[in-house]
Design a protein around this motif. Structure first.
Motif, PDB file in Angstrom:
ATOM      1  N   GLY A  74       0.776  -1.235   0.000  1.00 37.14           N
ATOM      2  CA  GLY A  74       0.000   0.000   0.000  1.00 37.14           C
ATOM      3  C   GLY A  74       0.805   1.281   0.000  1.00 37.14           C
ATOM      4  N   MET A  75       2.034   1.223  -0.486  1.00 36.55           N
ATOM      5  CA  MET A  75       2.836   2.453  -0.575  1.00 36.55           C
ATOM      6  C   MET A  75       2.153   3.431  -1.521  1.00 36.55           C
ATOM      7  N   THR A  76       2.307   4.705  -1.236  1.00 37.87           N
ATOM      8  CA  THR A  76       1.617   5.725  -2.032  1.00 37.87           C
ATOM      9  C   THR A  76       2.429   6.213  -3.226  1.00 37.87           C
ATOM     10  N   TRP A  77       3.687   5.821  -3.335  1.00 39.31           N
ATOM     11  CA  TRP A  77       4.477   6.219  -4.498  1.00 39.31           C
ATOM     12  C   TRP A  77       5.014   4.977  -5.195  1.00 39.31           C
ATOM     13  N   ASP A  78       5.247   5.117  -6.489  1.00 43.69           N
ATOM     14  CA  ASP A  78       5.628   3.991  -7.329  1.00 43.69           C
ATOM     15  C   ASP A  78       7.071   4.127  -7.803  1.00 43.69           C
ATOM     16  N   PRO A  79       7.959   3.225  -7.366  1.00 45.78           N
ATOM     17  CA  PRO A  79       9.341   3.276  -7.825  1.00 45.78           C
ATOM     18  C   PRO A  79       9.472   3.143  -9.348  1.00 45.78           C
ATOM     19  N   GLY A  80       8.465   2.575  -9.969  1.00 45.80           N
ATOM     20  CA  GLY A  80       8.505   2.398 -11.419  1.00 45.80           C
ATOM     21  C   GLY A  80       8.262   3.669 -12.198  1.00 45.80           C
TER      22      GLY A  80
END
Length: 97
Positions: A74-80
């Protein structure tokens, strides 16, 4: 979360798991908590892999594995799709096409 994992092949999940374990070890070595890392930390991890001789395509796999785990928790930012991480990836791709 299980539904997200079910959308991946078992072989993909095994690869992601091995890449995640390497990331966790790197975080431990650098006194970081994996699920609390910031974009600069992921970029530093990818740079570490690149400097260790890994190819850009391998780095993409590590980034995907990390992004998958982040989505599952559920992290709010996407490393991709993070700007700093994608710019680091572009540099690595241009340096070692």
């Amino acid at each position: 979360m299980e539904a997200v994992a079910k959308g991946k092949r078992d072989s993909t999940l095994k690869v992601y798991d091995s890449k995640w374990k390497l990331f966790v070890q790197w975080c431990d070595d650098n006194k970081l908590t994996p699920h609390r890392t910031q974009p600069k930390d992921i970029a530093a991890y990818l740079w570490f892999l690149f400097q260790s001789g890994r190819q850009p395509s391998t780095l993409k796999g590590h980034r995907s594995a990390i992004a998958n785990v982040f989505k599952l928790i559920g992290m709010t930012w996407d490393p991709g799709s993070n700007y700093h991480i994608t710019e680091r990836m572009k540099f690595c791709q241009n340096a070692r096409p």
